[in-house]
Design a protein around this motif. Structure first.
Motif, PDB file in Angstrom:
ATOM      1  N   SER A   1      -8.077  64.796 120.055  1.00  0.00           N
ATOM      2  CA  SER A   1      -7.166  64.555 118.928  1.00  0.00           C
ATOM      3  C   SER A   1      -6.642  63.122 118.952  1.00  0.00           C
ATOM      4  N   PRO A   2      -7.499  62.150 118.694  1.00  0.00           N
ATOM      5  CA  PRO A   2      -7.056  60.747 118.753  1.00  0.00           C
ATOM      6  C   PRO A   2      -5.969  60.410 117.735  1.00  0.00           C
ATOM      7  N   THR A   3      -6.054  60.998 116.546  1.00  0.00           N
ATOM      8  CA  THR A   3      -5.052  60.706 115.512  1.00  0.00           C
ATOM      9  C   THR A   3      -3.673  61.205 115.919  1.00  0.00           C
ATOM     10  N   ALA A   4      -3.627  62.412 116.421  1.00  0.00           N
ATOM     11  CA  ALA A   4      -2.348  62.986 116.853  1.00  0.00           C
ATOM     12  C   ALA A   4      -1.769  62.206 118.027  1.00  0.00           C
ATOM     13  N   GLU A   5      -2.644  61.771 118.927  1.00  0.00           N
ATOM     14  CA  GLU A   5      -2.185  61.005 120.077  1.00  0.00           C
ATOM     15  C   GLU A   5      -1.654  59.644 119.649  1.00  0.00           C
ATOM     16  N   PHE A   6      -2.300  59.038 118.655  1.00  0.00           N
ATOM     17  CA  PHE A   6      -1.828  57.759 118.138  1.00  0.00           C
ATOM     18  C   PHE A   6      -0.444  57.927 117.504  1.00  0.00           C
ATOM     19  N   ALA A   7      -0.283  58.985 116.729  1.00  0.00           N
ATOM     20  CA  ALA A   7       1.011  59.257 116.094  1.00  0.00           C
ATOM     21  C   ALA A   7       2.091  59.486 117.151  1.00  0.00           C
ATOM     22  N   GLU A   8       1.709  60.133 118.217  1.00  0.00           N
ATOM     23  CA  GLU A   8       2.653  60.385 119.308  1.00  0.00           C
ATOM     24  C   GLU A   8       3.107  59.072 119.930  1.00  0.00           C
ATOM     25  N   LEU A   9       2.169  58.145 120.110  1.00  0.00           N
ATOM     26  CA  LEU A   9       2.494  56.844 120.680  1.00  0.00           C
ATOM     27  C   LEU A   9       3.421  56.058 119.744  1.00  0.00           C
ATOM     28  N   VAL A  10       3.131  56.110 118.450  1.00  0.00           N
ATOM     29  CA  VAL A  10       3.992  55.446 117.464  1.00  0.00           C
ATOM     30  C   VAL A  10       5.411  56.019 117.545  1.00  0.00           C
ATOM     31  N   GLY A  11       5.519  57.333 117.649  1.00  0.00           N
ATOM     32  CA  GLY A  11       6.823  57.978 117.747  1.00  0.00           C
ATOM     33  C   GLY A  11       7.606  57.540 118.974  1.00  0.00           C
TER      34      GLY A  11
ATOM     35  N   TYR B   1       7.432  54.599 120.477  1.00  0.00           N
ATOM     36  CA  TYR B   1       7.945  53.249 120.274  1.00  0.00           C
ATOM     37  C   TYR B   1       9.069  53.224 119.241  1.00  0.00           C
ATOM     38  N   GLU B   2       8.983  54.091 118.253  1.00  0.00           N
ATOM     39  CA  GLU B   2      10.078  54.194 117.280  1.00  0.00           C
ATOM     40  C   GLU B   2      11.341  54.703 117.960  1.00  0.00           C
ATOM     41  N   HIS B   3      11.185  55.670 118.833  1.00  0.00           N
ATOM     42  CA  HIS B   3      12.324  56.236 119.560  1.00  0.00           C
ATOM     43  C   HIS B   3      12.986  55.180 120.451  1.00  0.00           C
ATOM     44  N   ARG B   4      12.201  54.217 120.900  1.00  0.00           N
ATOM     45  CA  ARG B   4      12.746  53.156 121.739  1.00  0.00           C
ATOM     46  C   ARG B   4      13.389  52.036 120.932  1.00  0.00           C
ATOM     47  N   GLY B   5      13.337  52.137 119.609  1.00  0.00           N
ATOM     48  CA  GLY B   5      14.058  51.179 118.781  1.00  0.00           C
ATOM     49  C   GLY B   5      13.227  50.260 117.923  1.00  0.00           C
ATOM     50  N   LEU B   6      11.890  50.384 117.954  1.00  0.00           N
ATOM     51  CA  LEU B   6      11.062  49.521 117.124  1.00  0.00           C
ATOM     52  C   LEU B   6      11.013  50.042 115.696  1.00  0.00           C
ATOM     53  N   PRO B   7      11.012  49.137 114.712  1.00  0.00           N
ATOM     54  CA  PRO B   7      10.816  49.569 113.319  1.00  0.00           C
ATOM     55  C   PRO B   7       9.450  50.235 113.175  1.00  0.00           C
ATOM     56  N   ARG B   8       9.313  51.071 112.155  1.00  0.00           N
ATOM     57  CA  ARG B   8       8.085  51.845 111.967  1.00  0.00           C
ATOM     58  C   ARG B   8       6.840  50.948 111.912  1.00  0.00           C
ATOM     59  N   ASP B   9       6.894  49.882 111.121  1.00  0.00           N
ATOM     60  CA  ASP B   9       5.707  49.054 110.971  1.00  0.00           C
ATOM     61  C   ASP B   9       5.342  48.344 112.266  1.00  0.00           C
ATOM     62  N   LEU B  10       6.359  47.902 113.015  1.00  0.00           N
ATOM     63  CA  LEU B  10       6.089  47.239 114.288  1.00  0.00           C
ATOM     64  C   LEU B  10       5.581  48.243 115.326  1.00  0.00           C
ATOM     65  N   ALA B  11       6.135  49.467 115.303  1.00  0.00           N
ATOM     66  CA  ALA B  11       5.677  50.504 116.228  1.00  0.00           C
ATOM     67  C   ALA B  11       4.210  50.821 116.001  1.00  0.00           C
ATOM     68  N   VAL B  12       3.794  50.852 114.730  1.00  0.00           N
ATOM     69  CA  VAL B  12       2.391  51.111 114.404  1.00  0.00           C
ATOM     70  C   VAL B  12       1.510  49.980 114.918  1.00  0.00           C
ATOM     71  N   LYS B  13       1.953  48.740 114.726  1.00  0.00           N
ATOM     72  CA  LYS B  13       1.173  47.594 115.189  1.00  0.00           C
ATOM     73  C   LYS B  13       1.031  47.586 116.707  1.00  0.00           C
TER      74      LYS B  13
END
Length: 243
Positions: free
Chosen positions: A97-107, A109-121
């Motif tokens: 599940s690479p997509t789900a794992e990527f979303a988990e990683l984005v989440g 970084y967002e939880h640590r305080g990064l804006p959504r777009d920066l967390a995705v990058k």
């Protein structure tokens, strides 16, 4: 040029990378001091001969060092097995599940305080470079500084136990009787104080005012004195019962 020079000069020394062997070494030295001194004090308080005291002391030293080494090796090996199991599980999840794992990683970084777009990058960059490493580090907390090293921990524990256990034997040079007991306790207390101070400094917690140094030192000394007092009382009671 100036920035490169500044980066070269600015070297921070943290204690995290020493956590594994430092914990084992501190535990080993403290246990060697406390257990061996308590054993010697207890046997000496029972009125045993110098030969019996030395035999008991060296038997305790040998058994303790081997026990500490085996215990650390087994314990840290189990920790390494858990980390390996996590690695294999995360590898399988990334493949399934690479997509789900990527979303988990984005989440994360967002939880640590990064804006959504920066967390995705950030997640995209790290995933492209080393997806498994990113998840092991940021999702599970595994990294090189806390990597389990069973042999290192076992060697540190056994060697420090041996060094600590040898300290109480210095008191055996005193004449038999109460004087010997006092000397054994005195050299052990000094050893415990030194062990506590060295542990605090090695861990990087010793403050310039000495307040951060005093607390761990007192903790080690008081614990060791309590153990010696209990085993000394046992020795006295055994001598009284035998008499």
């Amino acid at each position: 040029m100036a920035a490169a020079s500044l980066m070269t000069r600015h070297r921070e020394r943290h204690s995290t990378q020493r956590t594994g062997w430092l914990r084992a070494a501190v535990l080993g030295a403290n246990d060697g001091l406390v257990s061996t001194s308590s054993l010697i004090v207890g046997v000496a308080a029972s009125g045993a001969s110098s030969g019996a005291i030395l035999t008991a002391g060296f038997a305790g030293l040998t058994a303790g060092a081997l026990s500490m080494a085996a215990g650390e090796f087994v314990s840290v090996s189990a920790q390494a097995d858990v980390a390996h199991a996590d690695l294999e599980l995360e590898r399988a999840e990334l493949a399934a599940s690479p997509t789900a794992e990527f979303a988990e990683l984005v989440g994360i970084y967002e939880h640590r305080g990064l804006p959504r777009d920066l967390a995705v990058k950030v997640a995209k960059a790290l995933t492209e470079r080393d997806a498994l490493g990113a998840h092991m580090r940021d999702e599970l907390g595994h990294n090189e500084t806390n990597e389990a090293r069973p042999t290192q921990a076992a060697a540190a524990s056994a060697s420090s136990f041996t060094v600590g256990a040898l300290v109480p034997f210095l008191g055996m040079v005193a004449p038999a009787g109460t004087v010997r007991l006092v000397v054994i306790v005195a050299v052990t207390v000094l050893g415990l104080a030194l062990a506590g101070a060295l542990a605090a400094r090695a861990a990087g917690t010793a403050g310039t005012a000495g307040t951060a140094l005093l607390r761990p030192t007192l903790r080690v000394v008081l614990g060791g004195c309590a153990a010696m007092a209990v085993t000394g009382l046992v020795g006295v009671l055994a001598d009284a019962a035998g008499g």
